[in-house]
Design a protein around this motif. Structure first.
Motif, PDB file in Angstrom:
ATOM      1  N   PRO A   1       0.821  -1.214   0.000  1.00  0.00           N
ATOM      2  CA  PRO A   1       0.000   0.000   0.000  1.00  0.00           C
ATOM      3  C   PRO A   1       0.856   1.266   0.000  1.00  0.00           C
ATOM      4  CG  PRO A   1      -0.689  -1.533   1.727  1.00  0.00           C
ATOM      5  CD  PRO A   1       0.624  -2.019   1.222  1.00  0.00           C
ATOM      6  N   ASP A   2       0.209   2.391  -0.366  1.00  0.00           N
ATOM      7  CA  ASP A   2       0.863   3.682  -0.236  1.00  0.00           C
ATOM      8  C   ASP A   2       1.206   3.921   1.236  1.00  0.00           C
ATOM      9  OD1 ASP A   2       0.496   4.062  -2.911  1.00  0.00           O
ATOM     10  OD2 ASP A   2      -1.179   5.456  -2.710  1.00  0.00           O
ATOM     11  N   MET A   3       2.203   4.750   1.474  1.00  0.00           N
ATOM     12  CA  MET A   3       2.603   5.044   2.845  1.00  0.00           C
ATOM     13  C   MET A   3       2.996   6.511   2.945  1.00  0.00           C
ATOM     14  SD  MET A   3       6.001   2.714   2.538  1.00  0.00           S
ATOM     15  CE  MET A   3       6.820   2.632   0.943  1.00  0.00           C
ATOM     16  N   VAL A   4       3.029   7.001   4.165  1.00  0.00           N
ATOM     17  CA  VAL A   4       3.471   8.366   4.437  1.00  0.00           C
ATOM     18  C   VAL A   4       4.889   8.296   4.973  1.00  0.00           C
ATOM     19  CG1 VAL A   4       3.115  10.409   5.872  1.00  0.00           C
ATOM     20  CG2 VAL A   4       1.157   9.253   4.850  1.00  0.00           C
ATOM     21  N   VAL A   5       5.804   9.030   4.328  1.00  0.00           N
ATOM     22  CA  VAL A   5       7.212   9.005   4.722  1.00  0.00           C
ATOM     23  C   VAL A   5       7.651  10.415   5.081  1.00  0.00           C
ATOM     24  CG1 VAL A   5       9.562   8.432   4.030  1.00  0.00           C
ATOM     25  CG2 VAL A   5       7.651   7.066   3.168  1.00  0.00           C
ATOM     26  N   GLY A   6       8.197  10.593   6.294  1.00  0.00           N
ATOM     27  CA  GLY A   6       8.669  11.903   6.747  1.00  0.00           C
ATOM     28  C   GLY A   6      10.058  11.801   7.338  1.00  0.00           C
ATOM     29  N   ARG A   7      10.680  12.953   7.554  1.00  0.00           N
ATOM     30  CA  ARG A   7      12.018  12.994   8.168  1.00  0.00           C
ATOM     31  C   ARG A   7      11.888  13.676   9.527  1.00  0.00           C
ATOM     32  NH1 ARG A   7      17.445  12.797   6.538  1.00  0.00           N
ATOM     33  NH2 ARG A   7      16.688  11.160   5.165  1.00  0.00           N
ATOM     34  N   ALA A   8      12.110  12.906  10.592  1.00  0.00           N
ATOM     35  CA  ALA A   8      12.001  13.425  11.954  1.00  0.00           C
ATOM     36  C   ALA A   8      13.377  13.781  12.479  1.00  0.00           C
ATOM     37  CB  ALA A   8      11.345  12.386  12.868  1.00  0.00           C
ATOM     38  N   THR A   9      13.450  14.849  13.285  1.00  0.00           N
ATOM     39  CA  THR A   9      14.694  15.174  13.967  1.00  0.00           C
ATOM     40  C   THR A   9      14.930  14.147  15.070  1.00  0.00           C
ATOM     41  OG1 THR A   9      13.632  16.588  15.619  1.00  0.00           O
ATOM     42  CG2 THR A   9      14.280  17.620  13.521  1.00  0.00           C
ATOM     43  N   ILE A  10      16.136  14.169  15.646  1.00  0.00           N
ATOM     44  CA  ILE A  10      16.442  13.225  16.726  1.00  0.00           C
ATOM     45  C   ILE A  10      15.483  13.425  17.894  1.00  0.00           C
ATOM     46  CG2 ILE A  10      18.161  12.565  18.442  1.00  0.00           C
ATOM     47  CD1 ILE A  10      20.319  13.136  16.426  1.00  0.00           C
ATOM     48  N   ASP A  11      15.211  14.690  18.242  1.00  0.00           N
ATOM     49  CA  ASP A  11      14.304  14.968  19.358  1.00  0.00           C
ATOM     50  C   ASP A  11      12.902  14.453  19.064  1.00  0.00           C
ATOM     51  OD1 ASP A  11      16.302  16.205  20.803  1.00  0.00           O
ATOM     52  OD2 ASP A  11      15.891  18.178  19.943  1.00  0.00           O
ATOM     53  N   GLN A  12      12.438  14.633  17.823  1.00  0.00           N
ATOM     54  CA  GLN A  12      11.105  14.142  17.464  1.00  0.00           C
ATOM     55  C   GLN A  12      11.066  12.618  17.475  1.00  0.00           C
ATOM     56  OE1 GLN A  12      10.738  16.113  13.658  1.00  0.00           O
ATOM     57  NE2 GLN A  12       9.317  17.629  14.482  1.00  0.00           N
ATOM     58  N   ALA A  13      12.110  12.003  16.956  1.00  0.00           N
ATOM     59  CA  ALA A  13      12.137  10.542  16.872  1.00  0.00           C
ATOM     60  C   ALA A  13      12.097   9.899  18.250  1.00  0.00           C
ATOM     61  CB  ALA A  13      13.377  10.085  16.104  1.00  0.00           C
ATOM     62  N   ASP A  14      12.618  10.622  19.270  1.00  0.00           N
ATOM     63  CA  ASP A  14      12.590  10.079  20.633  1.00  0.00           C
ATOM     64  C   ASP A  14      11.162   9.846  21.114  1.00  0.00           C
ATOM     65  OD1 ASP A  14      15.307   9.990  20.813  1.00  0.00           O
ATOM     66  OD2 ASP A  14      15.504  11.898  21.865  1.00  0.00           O
ATOM     67  N   ALA A  15      10.218  10.629  20.590  1.00  0.00           N
ATOM     68  CA  ALA A  15       8.819  10.518  21.020  1.00  0.00           C
ATOM     69  C   ALA A  15       8.013   9.615  20.091  1.00  0.00           C
ATOM     70  CB  ALA A  15       8.182  11.906  21.079  1.00  0.00           C
ATOM     71  N   LEU A  16       8.642   9.078  19.063  1.00  0.00           N
ATOM     72  CA  LEU A  16       7.947   8.212  18.114  1.00  0.00           C
ATOM     73  C   LEU A  16       8.446   6.782  18.284  1.00  0.00           C
ATOM     74  CD1 LEU A  16       8.225  10.474  14.942  1.00  0.00           C
ATOM     75  CD2 LEU A  16       6.261  10.246  16.465  1.00  0.00           C
ATOM     76  N   VAL A  17       7.529   5.847  18.324  1.00  0.00           N
ATOM     77  CA  VAL A  17       7.893   4.440  18.446  1.00  0.00           C
ATOM     78  C   VAL A  17       7.072   3.641  17.443  1.00  0.00           C
ATOM     79  CG1 VAL A  17       8.575   4.561  20.871  1.00  0.00           C
ATOM     80  CG2 VAL A  17       6.192   4.085  20.286  1.00  0.00           C
ATOM     81  N   VAL A  18       7.635   2.547  16.989  1.00  0.00           N
ATOM     82  CA  VAL A  18       6.926   1.681  16.054  1.00  0.00           C
ATOM     83  C   VAL A  18       5.656   1.158  16.716  1.00  0.00           C
ATOM     84  CG1 VAL A  18       7.049  -0.486  14.763  1.00  0.00           C
ATOM     85  CG2 VAL A  18       9.031   1.038  14.830  1.00  0.00           C
ATOM     86  N   GLY A  19       4.549   1.237  16.000  1.00  0.00           N
ATOM     87  CA  GLY A  19       3.267   0.799  16.535  1.00  0.00           C
ATOM     88  C   GLY A  19       2.436   1.918  17.125  1.00  0.00           C
TER      89      GLY A  19
END
Length: 339
Positions: free
Chosen positions: A192-210
């Motif tokens: 399927p289509d997906m949404v792809v973005g570029r997160a900063t290190i600080d943003q990625a800390d708050a994002l987890v798979v799932g």
């Protein structure tokens, strides 16, 4: 006698101390990652010129653009012979006749079993396997190919394999078309289509798979799920690619999502947690870790005649402020140097 000019010259070498007060505040906020709707991977469907034919002519088409195809799906007919989706662990590479044996025969037998036909999984193309192939073709309202002695054979060129075994038809030829030398029937999107973005290190800390996220675009709002977070990349400033980590979110099937190439925002809303906080510009770093320096003038009888270092533990960073763990050396109103 000192003149105003002399006083001004003397003050040039004096450092001006700029300070700010420690506060107790909530740094909760929405994390917003700029992203793009990205088309899922796709592959070309390649036909073969059937045995005995001089060229590849599309004589029938059995599916429409947008249809989902899976193992057993009949896609089209080329020069009178079918093109069918198949999935096996061993890539197809030869026709199979009575008595042939090998891992490709075993793969065919297991696939036929998965399709509801029951040859013995012996790795030998025997009578039961012939019957299973014949019945498979019969159920598609087709005639199985046969050898010169009228025995059923498996012709591998009548089958195609696609990654992941299922996909969506994006483009397809029409009846009467003569295939070009590449023998491409059409394009199948395999994910399927997906949404792809570029997160900063600080943003990625708050994002987890799932983690569930909001996907927002003009006229579009839906819930997605973080599918993967890539490793850190330095980016490419010349191409406008910022440093960070690629974040991939699924796109729900319902609704009308943006087209591939359109901008989408990935948003995460965090719960508010109050804590001590200092301005980001007050935080310094060395081999011992992050720290702040107390201001020399604390006010109301408090003073720090010499700069005093206070080690801190950072827990969050948002909008120019840094949340830190509680420490008796810092209280709301304590002044820290920011310059």
């Amino acid at each position: 006698m000192r003149t105003p000019l002399t006083s001004a010259i003397d003050s040039i070498d004096k450092k001006v101390e700029v300070s700010a007060a420690v506060e107790r505040k909530s740094l909760a906020a929405s994390i917003v990652v700029s992203a793009t709707m990205t088309a899922g991977p796709s592959v070309s469907l390649r036909a073969s010129i059937p045995k005995g034919a001089d060229r590849a002519v599309v004589t029938a088409v059995y599916v429409d653009t947008g249809a989902t195809v899976a193992p057993g799906s009949l896609i089209a007919a080329v020069s009178g012979r079918p093109v069918i989706v198949m999935s096996t662990d061993v890539p197809l590479y030869r026709d199979l006749l009575e008595g042939d044996r090998g891992p490709d025969v075993l793969g065919l037998q297991k696939w036929l079993q998965g399709m509801g036909y029951w040859p013995d999984a012996t790795g030998i193309f025997d009578q039961r396997t012939e019957n299973a192939v014949k019945n498979f073709y019969r159920d598609l309202q087709l005639t199985a190919p046969t050898s010169e002695d009228k025995k059923v054979v498996f012709r591998w060129r009548e089958f195609v394999q696609i990654p992941g075994n299922t996909g969506t038809i994006m483009t397809l030829v029409r009846p009467g078309d003569v295939l070009a030398e590449d023998l491409i029937l059409g394009i199948v999107q395999t994910a399927p289509d997906m949404v792809v973005g570029r997160a900063t290190i600080d943003q990625a800390d708050a994002l987890v798979v799932g983690k569930q996220v909001d996907l927002e675009a003009e006229g579009y709002l839906a819930k997605g799920t973080i599918q993967s977070i890539g490793s850190f990349s330095e980016g490419d400033p010349e191409k406008g690619v910022v440093p960070g980590m690629d974040v991939v979110s699924t796109v729900p099937v319902e609704g009308t999502p943006p087209k591939p190439g359109q901008s989408v925002s990935i948003k995460v809303h965090e719960a508010a947690i109050e804590s001590l906080a200092v301005p980001l510009t007050a935080v310094k770093q060395d081999d011992r870790g992050p720290y702040v320096i107390l201001s020399g003038a604390q006010g109301q009888g408090q003073s720090s005649p010499t700069p005093e270092r206070v080690d801190i533990t950072v827990t969050e960073q948002r909008d120019g402020w840094v949340a830190i763990e509680e420490t008796s050396l810092l209280q709301p109103g304590t002044l820290v140097i920011v310059s």
